[in-house]
Each structure stands twice: as structure tokens, then as C-alpha cells.
Scaffold this motif. Sequence first.
Motif, PDB file in Angstrom:
ATOM      1  N   ASN A  56       0.839  -1.192   0.000  1.00 31.80           N
ATOM      2  CA  ASN A  56       0.000   0.000   0.000  1.00 31.80           C
ATOM      3  C   ASN A  56       0.879   1.248   0.000  1.00 31.80           C
ATOM      4  O   ASN A  56       2.097   1.176   0.172  1.00 31.80           O
ATOM      5  N   ASN A 135      -4.939   2.494   0.329  1.00 32.47           N
ATOM      6  CA  ASN A 135      -4.956   1.036   0.199  1.00 32.47           C
ATOM      7  C   ASN A 135      -4.897   0.685  -1.284  1.00 32.47           C
ATOM      8  O   ASN A 135      -5.908   0.757  -1.984  1.00 32.47           O
ATOM      9  N   LEU A 136      -3.720   0.333  -1.747  1.00 30.97           N
ATOM     10  CA  LEU A 136      -3.553  -0.032  -3.156  1.00 30.97           C
ATOM     11  C   LEU A 136      -3.946  -1.486  -3.393  1.00 30.97           C
ATOM     12  O   LEU A 136      -4.796  -1.782  -4.233  1.00 30.97           O
ATOM     13  N   HIS A 138      -4.161  -3.960  -0.574  1.00 30.68           N
ATOM     14  CA  HIS A 138      -4.722  -4.643   0.596  1.00 30.68           C
ATOM     15  C   HIS A 138      -5.612  -3.695   1.389  1.00 30.68           C
ATOM     16  O   HIS A 138      -5.279  -2.525   1.563  1.00 30.68           O
ATOM     17  N   ALA A 149      -9.737  -1.641  -0.914  1.00 27.72           N
ATOM     18  CA  ALA A 149      -8.502  -1.306  -1.612  1.00 27.72           C
ATOM     19  C   ALA A 149      -8.770  -1.138  -3.100  1.00 27.72           C
ATOM     20  O   ALA A 149      -9.736  -1.698  -3.651  1.00 27.72           O
TER      21      ALA A 149
END
Length: 255
Positions: A56, A135-136, A138, A149
Motif C-alpha cells: 500500500n 490502500n492499493l 490490501h 482497496a
Amino acid sequence: MAQAPSILILEDVDSTNAEARRRAEADQTGPLWIVARRQGEGRGRRGREWVSETGNLYATLLTTTHKAPAEAAQITFVAALAVADLICTFVPAPLITIKWPNDVMIEADKAAGILVESGAHETGGLWLAVGIGVNLAHAPSGAERPATAIGGHLKGEVRAAPTVAEAIEVLARHFAIWMDRWDTLGFEPIRDAWVARSRGLDQACTARLGHETVSGIADGVAADGSLRLKLADGSMRLISAGDVFFGADATGKAA
């Protein structure tokens, strides 16, 4: 346009905001993006832990300003718009909203948070640490509020969530655009763009203010960025900080 910030990516740090503070107190002025692949002591608002899973984005913009503190605090709206633009690059735009003042949501679940800290700088004015967590890949489990995410909501043509390096490049670019707009045109166009992406501004609302809890109907955003809250007796209360819950969550459940 102002000087473009440099980007520094660190493998591990206690928190990017703490690193920005240390650099500011050592007389650095920025602008500088400080990014960490891992944080050991990530923090959210009111000292809450920010779960920092690898994959993230954890980033802080260190910069300085000669704006008055109340005006400088408006940078949180600039940050929210830049984060929304980052997420829109990978997620369908209709899914994305902003919850006052700076939580960016995907389908009503929290995807990003922002923490702005500041202090007097030795060279004059204020240093600002604009901390951003996105949150990329997760979404943290067991969070106080439902989280999601980017990777779970990708556009059809997007095959994977962005890497940290990709995400910070996109974020920095959009942040610079909104920052320049704020510096040259003032807060009004920032507020208008923020309101266009917000939710809950005409719904029941409860604000926990530390020493009291007040409820009413949200009535938009004031000229300084405060939330306007119309109370049952018809009076108007301006909320500048606090935990705010809208609509069905206005009883104080997580929103």
C-alpha cells in the motif's frame, strides 16, 4: 507553477509524517514527498494506528507555507482531491466519493486517509506534513471502519493495482495541479470540487467533538472548510474537527 517536489522512497520508516517532522525540525523546507514501503508506527487521526501492510501507499508531502494556520489547514481538501484523482486513474469514477473532511471512499468503504500536521519553521512560516495512506493492494482487516482497496475495484482495462512507485507518481502529479489551483485561485474552487465529490452533506449527521457530541442535518461546507451542521433548534454549528457520521451511520456507528 511552484517548484515540483522531489520523491524519496524509503524501504522502512517509523512513519512518513514523523520523518517529515524530523526533516522540518532540521530546517529542511521541501517540497519533498517522503514515501515508505513499510511503516512501523503509522498513525491516523487522533493518534489511531494506521495499519501499514506492504504493497500500500504511505506518503507524506513536506512543504512550507506563509499562510495563516487556519488557511493552511485547507490543504487537507487539496490532498483529498488529489487522492480521489489517483484512485480514479484505476477505479471507475462513480464509485469514488469523499467523506468530510478527507476520507476517500470506494463504494462507501474507506480506501484512503489523510493526516496533516504542522509547526513553526525556523525560516519563518509553517512546515506542513501532509500524510496520505492509500490502500492499493490490501484492505486492513479489523479496522474501526469498513475498508477496501483499489485492487478490488479495478476498471476493465486495468489489470492490476498500481505499485507504490506508480501510485506516488500519479498522486504527486495531481496534487501539484490542485495545489497550484489553490495558490492561484484561493479555496473556493477547491471547496466546490470537493463538494461535487462528497456524500452526506444533506443528511442526518452526528459529530463527536471530544468534549461533546452534537447531532443535526449537514448543511454543506463553509467558506473556511468547516462543516455546517443545522441543529434541531434551527441554529447553525460550524464543525472544524471531529469524528463525523452521516445518514444511516449518524447514530455513531462506523462510517
